[in-house]
Design a protein around this motif. Structure first.
Motif, PDB file in Angstrom:
ATOM      1  N   CYS A   1       0.819  -1.218   0.000  1.00  0.00           N
ATOM      2  CA  CYS A   1       0.000   0.000   0.000  1.00  0.00           C
ATOM      3  C   CYS A   1       0.852   1.268   0.000  1.00  0.00           C
ATOM      4  CB  CYS A   1      -0.922   0.010   1.217  1.00  0.00           C
ATOM      5  SG  CYS A   1      -2.098  -1.353   1.265  1.00  0.00           S
ATOM      6  N   GLY A   2       2.161   1.113   0.076  1.00  0.00           N
ATOM      7  CA  GLY A   2       3.043   2.278   0.120  1.00  0.00           C
ATOM      8  C   GLY A   2       2.947   3.026   1.433  1.00  0.00           C
ATOM      9  N   LEU A   3       2.654   2.307   2.521  1.00  0.00           N
ATOM     10  CA  LEU A   3       2.456   2.930   3.832  1.00  0.00           C
ATOM     11  C   LEU A   3       3.455   2.405   4.849  1.00  0.00           C
ATOM     12  CD1 LEU A   3      -1.431   2.664   4.000  1.00  0.00           C
ATOM     13  CD2 LEU A   3      -0.102   4.723   3.512  1.00  0.00           C
ATOM     14  N   THR A   4       3.606   3.190   5.909  1.00  0.00           N
ATOM     15  CA  THR A   4       4.444   2.803   7.041  1.00  0.00           C
ATOM     16  C   THR A   4       3.596   2.815   8.311  1.00  0.00           C
ATOM     17  OG1 THR A   4       5.067   5.079   7.572  1.00  0.00           O
ATOM     18  CG2 THR A   4       6.462   3.910   5.964  1.00  0.00           C
TER      19      THR A   4
ATOM     20  N   ILE B   1       0.138   5.123   9.489  1.00  0.00           N
ATOM     21  CA  ILE B   1      -1.063   4.634  10.177  1.00  0.00           C
ATOM     22  C   ILE B   1      -1.269   5.389  11.481  1.00  0.00           C
ATOM     23  CG2 ILE B   1      -2.109   2.648  11.342  1.00  0.00           C
ATOM     24  CD1 ILE B   1      -0.768   0.922   9.162  1.00  0.00           C
ATOM     25  N   ASN B   2      -0.213   5.530  12.250  1.00  0.00           N
ATOM     26  CA  ASN B   2      -0.325   6.182  13.555  1.00  0.00           C
ATOM     27  C   ASN B   2      -0.657   7.662  13.464  1.00  0.00           C
ATOM     28  OD1 ASN B   2       0.186   3.778  14.907  1.00  0.00           O
ATOM     29  ND2 ASN B   2       2.394   4.151  15.001  1.00  0.00           N
TER      30      ASN B   2
ATOM     31  N   ASN C   1      -2.601   9.082  10.935  1.00  0.00           N
ATOM     32  CA  ASN C   1      -3.773   9.367  10.104  1.00  0.00           C
ATOM     33  C   ASN C   1      -4.969   8.554  10.581  1.00  0.00           C
ATOM     34  OD1 ASN C   1      -2.737  11.078   7.730  1.00  0.00           O
ATOM     35  ND2 ASN C   1      -1.233   9.436   7.900  1.00  0.00           N
ATOM     36  N   THR C   2      -5.961   9.238  11.134  1.00  0.00           N
ATOM     37  CA  THR C   2      -7.129   8.519  11.646  1.00  0.00           C
ATOM     38  C   THR C   2      -7.911   7.833  10.530  1.00  0.00           C
ATOM     39  OG1 THR C   2      -8.436  10.567  11.611  1.00  0.00           O
ATOM     40  CG2 THR C   2      -7.370   9.966  13.702  1.00  0.00           C
ATOM     41  N   ASN C   3      -7.900   8.399   9.330  1.00  0.00           N
ATOM     42  CA  ASN C   3      -8.625   7.754   8.234  1.00  0.00           C
ATOM     43  C   ASN C   3      -7.964   6.424   7.853  1.00  0.00           C
ATOM     44  OD1 ASN C   3      -6.394   9.182   7.100  1.00  0.00           O
ATOM     45  ND2 ASN C   3      -7.452   9.495   5.159  1.00  0.00           N
ATOM     46  N   ILE C   4      -6.646   6.387   7.873  1.00  0.00           N
ATOM     47  CA  ILE C   4      -5.940   5.143   7.565  1.00  0.00           C
ATOM     48  C   ILE C   4      -6.147   4.136   8.700  1.00  0.00           C
ATOM     49  CG2 ILE C   4      -3.690   4.093   7.116  1.00  0.00           C
ATOM     50  CD1 ILE C   4      -2.850   6.747   5.792  1.00  0.00           C
ATOM     51  N   GLN C   5      -6.086   4.609   9.934  1.00  0.00           N
ATOM     52  CA  GLN C   5      -6.336   3.726  11.086  1.00  0.00           C
ATOM     53  C   GLN C   5      -7.717   3.092  10.983  1.00  0.00           C
ATOM     54  OE1 GLN C   5      -5.917   6.051  14.656  1.00  0.00           O
ATOM     55  NE2 GLN C   5      -3.783   6.522  14.256  1.00  0.00           N
TER      56      GLN C   5
END
Length: 151
Positions: free
Chosen positions: A114-117, A121-122, A124-128
Motif C-alpha cells: 500500500c506504500g504505507l508505514t 497509520i499512527n 492518520n485517523t482515516n488510515i487507522q
C-alpha cells in the motif's frame, strides 16, 4: 470514485502497456532487446529499472513519470477518503488477502504493498479506521469460513 482494485488494475494495465522488458539470463536480455525494437548489440541503449527490468534510455523519464503519477494518485485517493471506509478499507481488504495476513498475522507486506508505514497509520485517523474495518471484516470472514467447515 475509483476503488482501490480498479486503480490497481488500471495502473497494472498502464505498466503492462509500457515498453519494458525483464531479464534474468543472457537469452532473456536478447529477447528483451528485441521486444524493445533494439539489436543484440544495443545494450548501451537500455537502463535498469530494478528487479531485472529494463527500458530504453529514452523511455526512462516516461517510466519514472508513470510510476510517480501512480504513487500520487494512490496518495490522493487515500487523502480523499476522509472516513477510511471506502478506498482505504478496500485497499487493506485487497492487500491483506494478497499478502497472506491470515497465515502470518503480519502487516508489514500489506503496508509495503500500500506504500504505507506504521508512522502513516499512527498519524492518520482515516488510515487507522480503514485498517481497523478491513481487519474486522477479514477476521469475521475467517470465522465464518471456520464455522462452515465445522458443519
Amino acid at each position: 470514485m475509483e476503488t482501490y482494485v480498479e486503480m490497481k488494475n488500471r495502473h497494472q494495465a498502464e505498466f503492462n502497456n509500457f515498453p519494458v522488458a525483464f531479464a534474468f539470463t543472457e537469452e532473456d536480455i536478447k529477447e528483451g532487446l528485441k521486444k524493445l525494437g533494439l539489436a543484440e548489440n544495443d545494450k548501451d541503449k537500455i537502463v535498469s529499472i530494478g528487479f531485472g527490468g529494463f527500458v530504453k534510455i529514452e523511455d526512462k523519464q516516461a517510466y519514472n513519470d508513470m510510476n510517480n503519477n501512480h504513487y500520487k494518485e494512490l496518495k490522493e485517493a487515500i487523502k480523499n477518503d476522509i472516513t477510511g471506509e471506502k478506498f482505504i478499507q478496500g485497499m487493506f481488504e485487497e492487500e491483506l488477502g494478497n499478502h497472506e495476513y491470515g497465515y502470518t498475522g503480519e502487516l508489514r507486506d500489506t503496508l509495503m504493498a500500500c506504500g504505507l508505514t506504521i508512522k502513516d497509520i499512527n498519524s492518520n485517523t482515516n488510515i487507522q479506521r480503514g485498517l481497523e474495518l478491513a481487519l474486522q471484516k477479514y477476521h469475521q470472514t475467517s470465522n465464518d469460513r471456520e464455522e462452515e467447515e465445522e458443519i
